[in-house]
Enzyme design. Structure first.
Site, PDB file in Angstrom:
ATOM      1  N   TYR A 118       0.808  -1.279   0.098  1.00 13.29           N
ATOM      2  CA  TYR A 118      -0.081  -0.093   0.144  1.00 13.29           C
ATOM      3  C   TYR A 118       0.879   1.378   0.125  1.00 13.29           C
ATOM      4  O   TYR A 118       1.809   1.503   0.871  1.00 13.29           O
ATOM      5  CB  TYR A 118      -0.978   0.184   1.201  1.00 13.29           C
ATOM      6  CG  TYR A 118      -1.483   1.337   1.279  1.00 13.29           C
ATOM      7  CD1 TYR A 118      -2.572   1.644   0.411  1.00 13.29           C
ATOM      8  CD2 TYR A 118      -1.028   2.227   2.196  1.00 13.29           C
ATOM      9  CE1 TYR A 118      -3.294   2.962   0.459  1.00 13.29           C
ATOM     10  CE2 TYR A 118      -1.854   3.512   2.618  1.00 13.29           C
ATOM     11  CZ  TYR A 118      -2.936   4.073   1.356  1.00 13.29           C
ATOM     12  OH  TYR A 118      -3.302   5.111   1.444  1.00 13.29           O
TER      13      TYR A 118
ATOM     14  N   HIS B  81      -2.403  16.871  -2.784  1.00 13.42           N
ATOM     15  CA  HIS B  81      -2.906  16.895  -1.352  1.00 13.42           C
ATOM     16  C   HIS B  81      -2.807  18.501  -0.834  1.00 13.42           C
ATOM     17  O   HIS B  81      -3.060  18.512   0.387  1.00 13.42           O
ATOM     18  CB  HIS B  81      -2.237  15.917  -0.543  1.00 13.42           C
ATOM     19  CG  HIS B  81      -2.867  14.346  -0.789  1.00 13.42           C
ATOM     20  ND1 HIS B  81      -3.035  13.954  -1.954  1.00 13.42           N
ATOM     21  CD2 HIS B  81      -3.237  13.431   0.230  1.00 13.42           C
ATOM     22  CE1 HIS B  81      -3.538  12.690  -1.943  1.00 13.42           C
ATOM     23  NE2 HIS B  81      -3.695  12.249  -0.688  1.00 13.42           N
TER      24      HIS B  81
ATOM     25  N   ASN C 109       1.657  11.477   5.736  1.00 17.19           N
ATOM     26  CA  ASN C 109       1.067  10.932   6.608  1.00 17.19           C
ATOM     27  C   ASN C 109       1.528  11.389   8.159  1.00 17.19           C
ATOM     28  O   ASN C 109       2.931  11.517   8.100  1.00 17.19           O
ATOM     29  CB  ASN C 109       1.080   9.447   6.676  1.00 17.19           C
ATOM     30  CG  ASN C 109      -0.078   8.645   5.853  1.00 17.19           C
ATOM     31  OD1 ASN C 109      -0.148   7.391   6.024  1.00 17.19           O
ATOM     32  ND2 ASN C 109      -1.053   9.538   5.649  1.00 17.19           N
TER      33      ASN C 109
ATOM     34  N   TYR D  61     -17.371  31.574  45.498  1.00 13.67           N
ATOM     35  CA  TYR D  61     -16.658  30.509  44.887  1.00 13.67           C
ATOM     36  C   TYR D  61     -15.302  31.025  43.956  1.00 13.67           C
ATOM     37  O   TYR D  61     -14.413  30.377  43.928  1.00 13.67           O
ATOM     38  CB  TYR D  61     -17.428  29.767  44.211  1.00 13.67           C
ATOM     39  CG  TYR D  61     -18.256  28.685  44.892  1.00 13.67           C
ATOM     40  CD1 TYR D  61     -18.224  28.813  46.263  1.00 13.67           C
ATOM     41  CD2 TYR D  61     -19.149  27.975  44.404  1.00 13.67           C
ATOM     42  CE1 TYR D  61     -19.260  28.002  47.026  1.00 13.67           C
ATOM     43  CE2 TYR D  61     -20.113  26.939  44.952  1.00 13.67           C
ATOM     44  CZ  TYR D  61     -19.982  27.032  46.340  1.00 13.67           C
ATOM     45  OH  TYR D  61     -20.832  26.364  47.154  1.00 13.67           O
TER      46      TYR D  61
ATOM     47  N   ARG E 151     -12.743  31.698  46.368  1.00 13.84           N
ATOM     48  CA  ARG E 151     -12.734  30.584  47.700  1.00 13.84           C
ATOM     49  C   ARG E 151     -12.037  29.377  46.900  1.00 13.84           C
ATOM     50  O   ARG E 151     -11.487  28.362  47.679  1.00 13.84           O
ATOM     51  CB  ARG E 151     -13.956  30.206  48.432  1.00 13.84           C
ATOM     52  CG  ARG E 151     -13.746  29.345  49.501  1.00 13.84           C
ATOM     53  CD  ARG E 151     -14.874  29.256  50.638  1.00 13.84           C
ATOM     54  NE  ARG E 151     -16.171  29.858  49.943  1.00 13.84           N
ATOM     55  CZ  ARG E 151     -17.343  29.332  50.285  1.00 13.84           C
ATOM     56  NH1 ARG E 151     -17.612  28.122  50.710  1.00 13.84           N
ATOM     57  NH2 ARG E 151     -18.498  29.995  50.003  1.00 13.84           N
TER      58      ARG E 151
ATOM     59  N   PHE F 265      -1.838   6.952  12.304  1.00 18.00           N
ATOM     60  CA  PHE F 265      -2.035   8.307  11.616  1.00 18.00           C
ATOM     61  C   PHE F 265      -3.279   9.032  12.386  1.00 18.00           C
ATOM     62  O   PHE F 265      -3.410  10.165  12.167  1.00 18.00           O
ATOM     63  CB  PHE F 265      -2.033   8.524  10.263  1.00 18.00           C
ATOM     64  CG  PHE F 265      -2.904   7.553   9.604  1.00 18.00           C
ATOM     65  CD1 PHE F 265      -4.112   7.409   9.909  1.00 18.00           C
ATOM     66  CD2 PHE F 265      -2.401   6.612   8.601  1.00 18.00           C
ATOM     67  CE1 PHE F 265      -4.915   6.499   9.184  1.00 18.00           C
ATOM     68  CE2 PHE F 265      -3.164   5.451   8.301  1.00 18.00           C
ATOM     69  CZ  PHE F 265      -4.785   5.494   8.380  1.00 18.00           C
TER      70      PHE F 265
ATOM     71  N   GLU G  53     -12.003   6.118   4.551  1.00 14.44           N
ATOM     72  CA  GLU G  53     -11.970   6.692   5.676  1.00 14.44           C
ATOM     73  C   GLU G  53     -13.106   7.228   6.408  1.00 14.44           C
ATOM     74  O   GLU G  53     -13.468   8.492   6.264  1.00 14.44           O
ATOM     75  CB  GLU G  53     -10.780   8.012   5.368  1.00 14.44           C
ATOM     76  CG  GLU G  53      -9.418   7.563   4.879  1.00 14.44           C
ATOM     77  CD  GLU G  53      -8.514   8.737   4.260  1.00 14.44           C
ATOM     78  OE1 GLU G  53      -8.916   9.928   4.490  1.00 14.44           O
ATOM     79  OE2 GLU G  53      -7.589   8.275   3.642  1.00 14.44           O
TER      80      GLU G  53
END
Length: 508
Positions: free
Chosen positions: A59, A89, A201, A283, A286, A332, A416
């Protein structure tokens, strides 16, 4: 170029948050260790042999990517495949990210590749370090990553200039990557099989954003501790909630630390020890040890997650030369970071939330303070509207604190099908912190005004030192002024003032 710069060798051991902060502050020169070069070359040699000998598709090496993993790529097209990957990409969009984050991405990617499980060339890693050392800042934008198959889009933009494409910020200009290579006398890197995938990646965009947010976030923690102590003095608050005994019977580390910090900050104060008519504080005063302490514990958890992540191999497939294996997995995927960053966002937001409540208490006109912290309320509105501004930003931070990791959108034609959205978790941290800086400035202004109304009583030596420095930048408000101007001056003061509380705690 390394003259007068400390040298840090990549690949000699694990990176830590503290190391990275030192590398950035000292402008360290990065080199690749001899051990790392051997690991990288060993893996590359194995992958070359595997590619030549194996009849089984690998792959991303001899196949296409994502849902195109069933498309076989011939041997003479393997380099073109990797170059096409980087080009196609490269679609991060939006605004260029902070150059510090870009440098962190380069550092983290070089470190990850130095482990010798990614199949890259030694010269590729060396060139990444060349970019870092020479302040070559590739143009990477802040949107486009799903935080799933790594940070594909921003990492592609980061490494386009390696092959002579894309743009960089260099020597004060934004120029094409090819022009930068000409100026430096460098050649474009000829990517070998899997190299594009190894570069794209990975979780380095998420991680780099997270580290920058941690650096800025810890600074905010220190600021809100200091300004919270100043607000306590202005409000004539009590010291009892900060005593060590009460922290020890609920011993969360951050709570114990916060109590210690406040006791150190208030040591020697006339204000904190004088008689109080009231038996309790609200608060927002405190419960500072519990709230600020929980934020610190959250930050420590995120730091621990990041330490694991930045010392991991997060590209795919992973190459194991000694086991004769190339394994396609999911390292990844950004889920560990996405969840941690969302947690951090919620925690940081709470610092602003409790700070705004302290500001609101200070302007109520109680405990001897004038309404809206101004001598003549009515004629003057005083500190009325800064609280509005703080409240607006606290509300906006609640929106940003919504967990991005709750979302997922299917990508790559169904391959994906569950993504982390960790990049969104990471980048929105900066928006939260940006608001926190303004909220902190507003609390400092209010706290200082309140302390001056308590004169001639004095606070602790440390707080009086802060007051003296702050009053050089921003004066006491007698009558109404343009508050925006004073907020800006306070922000400038915060940029220049080093809030280092470790020293006073150690000396306590």
């Amino acid at each position: 170029m390394s003259e007068n710069r400390p040298i840090y060798e990549i690949g000699t051991g694990q990176l830590t948050y503290d190391q990275i902060e030192k590398i950035l502050k000292s402008n360290a020169y990065l080199t690749l260790s001899e051990e790392a070069e051997k690991r990288i070359q060993h893996c590359r040699d194995f992958l070359d042999r595997k590619t030549e000998e194996s009849e089984v598709p690998i792959y991303g090496v001899t196949t296409g990517f994502g849902s195109l993993c069933n498309k076989h790529i011939s041997a003479d097209e393997l380099s073109v495949l990797q170059e096409n990957l980087v080009k196609s990409h490269s679609c991060s969009v939006g605004n260029p990210i902070d150059p510090v984050i870009v440098k962190l991405m380069l550092l983290l990617k070089a470190h990850a590749l130095s482990m010798g499980f990614s199949g890259v060339q030694v010269e590729t890693v060396r060139r990444i370090l060349d970019f870092y050392n020479n302040d070559v800042i590739p143009v990477v934008n802040d949107r486009g990553s799903l935080g799933a198959s790594g940070d594909l889009a921003p990492l592609a933009n980061l490494f386009l200039p390696l092959i002579g494409e894309g743009e960089v910020f260099f020597q004060g200009r934004r120029i094409p990557g090819s022009d930068m290579l000409d100026i430096m006398g460098w050649y474009p890197i000829k990517l070998k099989s899997k190299e594009g995938l190894a570069l794209l990646n990975g979780t380095q965009f998420m991680s780099a954003n997270g580290i920058k947010a941690l650096i800025d976030g810890w600074h905010m923690v220190n600021c809100f501790d200091l300004f919270g102590a100043m607000s306590l003095e202005a409000f004539d608050g009590r010291i009892e909630p900060f005593l060590n005994c009460i922290q020890q019977v609920r011993p969360h580390p951050g709570q114990i630390e916060t109590g210690k910090v406040f006791r150190s900050l208030l040591k020697g104060s006339e204000m904190i020890v004088r008689h109080k008519e009231h038996v309790q504080d609200p608060y927002s005063f405190r419960c500072i040890p519990q709230v600020h302490g929980a934020v610190k514990d959250a930050m420590i958890h995120v730091t621990e997650v990041l330490h694991i992540e930045i010392n991991s191999v997060t590209d795919n497939p992973t190459v194991f030369p000694d086991d004769d294996m190339v394994v396609s997995g999911g390292n990844f995927h950004g889920e560990p970071l996405a969840l941690a960053f969302d947690y951090m966002g919620v925690a940081l937001h709470e610092l602003g939330n409790i700070s705004e409540r302290r500001v609101a208490q200070l302007i109520l006109g109680q405990r001897g303070l004038p309404e809206f912290l101004v001598a003549h309320p009515g004629l003057n509105s005083g500190f009325m509207i800064p609280q509005y501004a703080a409240a607006s930003m606290v509300s906006q931070n609640k929106m940003y604190a919504w967990p991005a990791s709750c979302d997922s959108i299917v990508s790559s034609n169904g391959q994906e099908d569950l993504v982390s959205m960790g990049a969104n978790s990471a980048t929105k941290l900066h928006k939260i912190i940006d608001n926190l800086k303004y909220i902190a400035a507003i609390e400092l202004m209010n706290a200082a005004q309140g302390i001056d109304f308590r004169r001639p009583a004095k606070s602790s030596p440390y707080i009086e030192k802060v007051m003296k420095e702050f009053r050089k930048a921003v004066p006491f408000v007698e009558d109404d002024v343009v508050m925006e101007d004073y907020i800006k001056k306070t922000m400038q003061f915060l940029d220049s003032f080093d809030v280092n509380l470790e020293e006073i705690v150690e000396n306590d």
